[in-house]
Design an enzyme around this catalytic site. Structure first.
Site: not given
Ligand code: CA2
Length: 145
Positions: A79, A86, A110, A99-101, A97
């Site tokens: 973000h 770049d 986000r 993302h888990l969520s 790309e």
């Molecule tokens: O959903 C995803 O994969 C994200 O890339 C995860 C990032 C978040 O900033 C993105 O918006 C979405 C955060 C990763 C942090 O992972 C943690 C895992 C366990 C505990 C705390 C943070």
């Protein structure tokens, strides 16, 4: 075929905190899942995680001549990072790309990704399966080229 999977800040904490958002699997378990998924196909996978933006930029540059494609979960840098954008533009190899969520179902900050418009594709919201789907889609894309 050789691909690299790059992981950004705090993903080393997976499985230890916020399981309701990011699940209970560790990053090492996700790596094993991805490796097992593509083992039979003989795909070579480099796996990298860093909490540092510059280290991720270095990693992208280092794979310019050696990887056929990249999968990247840039975490919070998704973000914010013009530097990572770049770097991905400069190497010019296809990337997906992941993302888990589901970043679009979360806070508004986000919803904006600096990477999506230059990516081959985006997978989000499926937990560790986002990595399986993202790497599989990248490999199909690379084979079709
Ligand atoms: O959903 C995803 O994969 C994200 O890339 C995860 C990032 C978040 O900033 C993105 O918006 C979405 C955060 C990763 C942090 O992972 C943690 C895992 C366990 C505990 C705390 C943070």
């Amino acid at each position: 075929m050789r691909i690299a999977v790059l992981n950004g800040p705090n993903l080393n904490l997976l499985g230890t905190r916020e399981p309701e958002v990011y699940g209970t699997e560790t990053l090492a378990q996700i790596e094993e899942l991805v490796r097992a998924t593509h083992q039979a196909a003989g795909v070579s996978i480099d796996w990298f995680q860093s909490n540092h933006e510059g280290a991720l930029v270095d990693a992208v540059q280092s794979f310019a001549d050696s990887a056929d494609g990249l999968v990247i979960n840039a975490a919070a840098l998704t973000h914010t990072s013009v530097a990572l954008r770049d770097a991905l533009l400069s190497v010019g190899i296809p990337f997906v790309e992941v993302h888990l969520s589901n970043i679009f179902a979360r806070e508004e900050f986000r919803h904006k990704s600096l990477l999506s418009d230059i990516a081959t594709g985006l997978v989000c919201g499926f937990g560790s399966q986002s990595y399986v789907l993202g790497t599989s889609a990248l490999l199909s894309h690379l084979k079709a080229k």
